[in-house]
Design an enzyme around this catalytic site. Structure first.
Site, PDB file in Angstrom:
ATOM      1  N   GLU A  50      26.899 -17.146  19.865  1.00  0.00           N
ATOM      2  CA  GLU A  50      27.801 -17.114  18.702  1.00  0.00           C
ATOM      3  C   GLU A  50      29.090 -16.385  19.118  1.00  0.00           C
ATOM      4  O   GLU A  50      29.035 -15.431  19.902  1.00  0.00           O
ATOM      5  CB  GLU A  50      27.105 -16.305  17.592  1.00  0.00           C
ATOM      6  CG  GLU A  50      27.943 -16.044  16.345  1.00  0.00           C
ATOM      7  CD  GLU A  50      27.296 -15.029  15.394  1.00  0.00           C
ATOM      8  OE1 GLU A  50      26.767 -13.987  15.868  1.00  0.00           O
ATOM      9  OE2 GLU A  50      27.310 -15.264  14.181  1.00  0.00           O
ATOM     10  N   GLU A 146      31.641  -9.864   8.461  1.00  0.00           N
ATOM     11  CA  GLU A 146      31.604 -11.338   8.419  1.00  0.00           C
ATOM     12  C   GLU A 146      31.969 -11.867   7.030  1.00  0.00           C
ATOM     13  O   GLU A 146      32.560 -12.929   6.905  1.00  0.00           O
ATOM     14  CB  GLU A 146      30.231 -11.844   8.840  1.00  0.00           C
ATOM     15  CG  GLU A 146      29.990 -11.662  10.326  1.00  0.00           C
ATOM     16  CD  GLU A 146      28.846 -12.521  10.828  1.00  0.00           C
ATOM     17  OE1 GLU A 146      28.878 -13.737  10.682  1.00  0.00           O
ATOM     18  OE2 GLU A 146      27.914 -11.923  11.388  1.00  0.00           O
ATOM     19  N   CYS A 172      22.984 -17.171  14.410  1.00  0.00           N
ATOM     20  CA  CYS A 172      22.595 -15.777  14.264  1.00  0.00           C
ATOM     21  C   CYS A 172      21.774 -15.467  13.020  1.00  0.00           C
ATOM     22  O   CYS A 172      20.593 -15.751  12.966  1.00  0.00           O
ATOM     23  CB  CYS A 172      23.823 -14.876  14.352  1.00  0.00           C
ATOM     24  SG  CYS A 172      23.345 -13.159  14.658  1.00  0.00           S
ATOM     25  N   ASN A 197      24.849 -12.533  17.833  1.00  0.00           N
ATOM     26  CA  ASN A 197      25.340 -11.192  18.195  1.00  0.00           C
ATOM     27  C   ASN A 197      24.602 -10.253  17.251  1.00  0.00           C
ATOM     28  O   ASN A 197      24.932 -10.183  16.059  1.00  0.00           O
ATOM     29  CB  ASN A 197      26.841 -11.038  17.913  1.00  0.00           C
ATOM     30  CG  ASN A 197      27.730 -11.801  18.867  1.00  0.00           C
ATOM     31  OD1 ASN A 197      28.253 -11.263  19.828  1.00  0.00           O
ATOM     32  ND2 ASN A 197      27.933 -13.083  18.579  1.00  0.00           N
TER      33      ASN A 197
HETATM   34  N1  CDV Z   1      25.978 -11.966  13.761  1.00  0.00           N
HETATM   35  C1  CDV Z   1      24.957 -11.763  12.892  1.00  0.00           C
HETATM   36  O1  CDV Z   1      24.724 -12.578  12.017  1.00  0.00           O
HETATM   37  N2  CDV Z   1      24.247 -10.600  13.057  1.00  0.00           N
HETATM   38  C2  CDV Z   1      23.187 -10.207  12.167  1.00  0.00           C
HETATM   39  C3  CDV Z   1      23.061  -8.714  12.107  1.00  0.00           C
HETATM   40  C4  CDV Z   1      24.096  -8.102  11.298  1.00  0.00           C
HETATM   41  C5  CDV Z   1      21.742  -8.268  11.519  1.00  0.00           C
HETATM   42  C6  CDV Z   1      21.836 -10.784  12.582  1.00  0.00           C
HETATM   43  O2  CDV Z   1      21.156 -11.302  11.707  1.00  0.00           O
HETATM   44  O3  CDV Z   1      21.464 -10.677  13.747  1.00  0.00           O
END
Ligand code: CDV
Length: 315
Positions: A50, A146, A172, A197
């Site tokens: 990502e 985000e 993610c 990430n």
């Molecule tokens: N980039 C993300 O979506 N990261 C989220 C963190 C914040 C928990 C994840 O679900 O990995």
């Protein structure tokens, strides 16, 4: 399990940190190295992380305009990313790539594209589950903005027939939600690809650090099994300018077993010859959706967003 083998050379290209000072050119150079390694090891599809082209910038407080000027792509491919497309075409390898997209209308999305072996963009996914917050948290060690920098994706979860497989995409935080996977398995996905990430430190509550990896792995393993799909997940990880994110990139089989897992927090390529037929026994038996699912009893899943009162019962 399957008599006919339909295998896909599947690679995950995990990335170590991308620091604020790193240029797109340097980052694309690293992606090119991993694309070549994956090809040399028999891959036909390479999954990158990502927001692969930049540092994980939602950790920094700044205006939307500043973020867009510095971290978003206004076209894809653009001249800085074109070498990746050119090399993919030359090698005959497809890829999945996450990046911050600013549309021609000025709408910002957290986006992933699927690019086939002829370097054509055949699919685009805009992240639906955006975690974090949109307000400044000055007391937190870092931000997770985000909700400030991206709009929610404008289309539902999709699948694309390319590179010999039916492939679904997510990004993610989507991987933590069962709805994500079921939306794609109901469209007969065979493989779900995603980049992530995931900061090691939870800024919202004092979560024990080991749980970040635990939740990542149980989610992928359970989701692959319950949805009869292969799952390929690529981290961007390690300490980006001191902000640590988990590694643990994996390829998971429809059995729920881990077929390959990264051992570093740096650039690292995993390759598996993924037998797509492995899922068939599960699809025909325990998870024969057409025979066993009971959507007439699942109405709340789309009627309600958050928890509410108990449903009335007749007895
Ligand atoms: N980039 C993300 O979506 N990261 C989220 C963190 C914040 C928990 C994840 O679900 O990995």
């Amino acid at each position: 399990m399957s008599k006919t083998r339909n295998t896909l050379g599947l690679a995950v290209a995990q990335m170590g940190p991308v620091h604020l000072a790193d240029t797109r050119r340097q980052v694309v150079g690293r992606l090119l190295d991993m694309l070549r390694q994956a090809h040399a090891r028999g891959a036909r599809l390479v999954v990158f992380p990502e927001l692969a082209l930049t540092t994980f910038f939602p950790r920094y407080w700044m205006s939307e305009d500043q973020a867009q000027q510095r971290f978003f792509e206004r076209s894809m491919p653009n001249p800085e990313v074109q070498p990746l497309f050119d090399e993919a075409r030359r090698l005959g390898v497809g890829f999945y790539l996450g990046y911050a997209e600013l549309t021609a209308q000025g709408v910002p999305y957290n986006t992933a594209i699927l690019v086939d072996e002829q370097a054509r963009i055949v699919g685009k996914y805009r992240k639906i589950h955006l975690p974090g917050h949109d307000e400044h948290k000055p007391d937190a060690p870092f931000q997770h903005l985000e909700k400030k920098f991206f709009r929610v994706g404008d289309q539902p979860f999709g699948v694309w027939d390319t590179m010999g497989a039916r492939i679904g995409m997510c990004l993610c935080n989507d991987r933590r939600w069962p709805e994500t996977w079921r939306m794609m398995s109901l469209q007969s996905a065979e493989l779900v690809v995603l980049g992530y990430n995931t900061p090691s430190h939870n800024i919202h509550w004092p979560e024990p650090a080991h749980l970040r990896m635990h939740h990542h792995l149980i989610t992928l393993q359970a989701s692959a099994y319950q949805n009869c799909v292969w799952a390929a997940a690529a981290a961007k990880c390690g300490a980006e300018d001191g902000h640590h994110m988990i590694g643990g990139s994996v390829i998971v089989a429809p059995t729920g077993e881990i077929a390959a897992q990264a051992i570093t927090e740096d650039d690292e390529v995993l390759v598996v010859q993924a037998d797509l037929g492995v899922a068939e026994a599960f699809r025909r038996h325990v998870f024969d959706f057409a025979r066993h699912r009971r959507p007439e009893h699942y109405g709340l899943i789309t009627e309600r967003v958050g928890p509410g009162p108990a449903l009335p019962r007749t007895e």
